[in-house]
Design an enzyme around this catalytic site. Structure first.
Site, mmCIF file in Angstrom:
data_model
loop_
_atom_site.group_PDB
_atom_site.id
_atom_site.type_symbol
_atom_site.label_atom_id
_atom_site.label_comp_id
_atom_site.label_asym_id
_atom_site.label_seq_id
_atom_site.Cartn_x
_atom_site.Cartn_y
_atom_site.Cartn_z
ATOM 1 N N HIS A 83 0.818 -1.211 0.000
ATOM 2 C CA HIS A 83 0.000 0.000 0.000
ATOM 3 C C HIS A 83 0.850 1.259 0.000
ATOM 4 C CE1 HIS A 83 0.662 1.063 4.267
ATOM 5 N NE2 HIS A 83 0.533 -0.218 4.554
ATOM 6 N N CYS A 117 3.339 -4.666 6.570
ATOM 7 C CA CYS A 117 2.968 -4.430 5.180
ATOM 8 C C CYS A 117 4.183 -4.056 4.333
ATOM 9 C CB CYS A 117 1.920 -3.329 5.093
ATOM 10 S SG CYS A 117 0.321 -3.783 5.797
#
Length: 412
Positions: A335, A353
């Site tokens: 992301h 992430c």
């Protein structure tokens, strides 16, 4: 898995998939998801002498036995034949309406193209024809059971007319999970056809809540996947029955792959085997490391919110996120992370992430498909099998061990 030539009647039921939950970086909640050989049609006619010569006997028997009651709604017509081949199968419901279906490759049974109706009497007629043209016809009738009181929920992570990445496995979900003793009967009713043909195998997670289907290699770009999960009415153990049939026909797109290397803190993107972009990344900090392995893009969200306050309390966080692409159920994503641009390419600062810059995140988001492979290397923590669509995260030899049915030698 059983292959299928031309299909006379195709039964495809739309997959039902609940919206994907967030995690980890969000939470660990997960949604329930939403080939065999051509056989004569239910109305096929056979032109042949009506009698059988005693010199060339034909042996033919079928099940369910005549008068059988409380037959499961998934009933197949079992066939035993010698001295001939089955040339016509007709199954009609209580109103005389024909039911479509197909023979299995080994001609051991004829599988209806849809779940049978409860508390209904069906009539079947099977014709076998010898090489010399002699025929024999056998009939039966049976009555199905009432609607099952207890069902196993099912889901298929595949939509009609969608295009997926080359690593897209066929993913089927069961709730509650299927125990080992019951998996073979369920797996026998899960059919996948690929065009061009690319043989594959089913493999179950240890909990029996998911089964994956894949080939030895990624799918060829342009492949068509035709899937029927014909488990409606199938006994699934513990007095439960599959809730419904599901199916989809989908396409595989171009070969687009992402590789993330923790050592260099860089993502390398290839399309058709050629490097088309590189991007600096920041992975999980030491206390919350990213997992290594070959994963698959499972969901894409242009905007979302990562909120861990419900699970982590005061130590949790709530952050608005753009261009999020989910790769694990436990909450790891690729992301946009404008706050970590200074660390990207140098230091791991995320909660697990794969952080990329806003411009790289947008570029990736516009290019990727659900089912594109993401390989993360060098974090020291291997992705757990089943935490995401992980059939590519084990060797082929290990993968086929998860099949509930014998695997052909040619596929081992």
């Amino acid at each position: 898995m059983v292959g299928m030539r031309r299909s006379l009647v195709t039964a495809v039921v739309a997959a039902v998939i609940a919206p994907l939950a967030l995690s980890a970086c969000g939470d660990n909640k997960k949604p329930a998801a939403a080939s065999f050989k051509e056989a004569p049609s239910a109305s096929a006619q056979v032109s042949a002498p009506p009698t059988e010569a005693a010199a060339v006997p034909i042996e033919l028997s079928i099940t369910p036995a005549a008068g059988k009651k409380d037959v499961p709604l998934s009933a197949e017509l079992g066939l035993k034949v010698a001295g001939a081949k089955v040339t016509s199968v007709t199954l009609t419901d209580g109103k005389g309406k024909a039911v479509s279906g197909k023979l299995r490759d080994d001609a051991s049974s004829w599988v209806p193209g849809q779940t049978l109706k409860p508390k209904q009497t069906y009539a079947a007629s099977v014709v076998a024809t010898s090489d010399s043209g002699l025929t024999k016809t056998v009939t039966t009738s049976f009555t199905t059971m009432s609607t099952p009181a207890r069902k196993t929920g099912t889901g298929l992570y595949l939509f009609d007319d969608h295009t997926y990445g080359v690593a897209m496995p066929v993913v089927v979900e069961f709730n509650p999970g299927i125990k080992k003793a019951d998996r073979a009967a369920v797996e026998k009713r899960m059919f996948v056809q690929t065009s061009p043909a690319q043989p594959g195998v089913w493999s179950w997670t240890s909990s029996g809540t998911q089964a994956y289907y894949r080939g030895k290699e990624y799918w060829q770009p342009g492949t068509t996947l035709t899937v029927r999960i014909a488990v409606g009415g199938v006994p699934t153990g513990g007095g439960r029955y599959g809730d419904r049939d599901r199916g989809a026909t989908a396409k595989i797109g171009r070969d687009f792959q992402m590789t993330v290397d923790n050592k260099t803190k860089k993502m390398t993107v290839t399309q058709g085997g050629k490097v088309v972009r590189t991007a600096p990344v920041s992975l999980g900090r030491p206390s919350k490391p990213s997992v290594s392995g070959t994963l698959v893009v499972m969901d894409k969200l242009p905007e979302t919110v990562f909120d861990t306050t419900d699970t982590d309390g005061a130590s949790g966080y709530r952050t608005e996120i753009e261009f999020a692409q989910r790769i694990t159920w436990s909450g790891q994503y690729i992301h946009s992370a404008p706050w970590s641009v200074g660390s990207q390419g140098h230091t791991n600062v995320s909660h697990g992430c794969v952080n990329v810059s806003p411009s790289n995140a947008r570029w990736l988001f516009d290019k990727t498909l659900i089912g594109d492979p993401v390989t993360v290397k060098g974090t020291g923590v291997k992705a757990d099998y089943g935490d995401g669509w992980t059939p590519w995260n084990v060797s082929w030899t290990e993968f086929v061990k998860g099949s509930a049915l014998p695997v052909p030698e040619s596929l081992k």
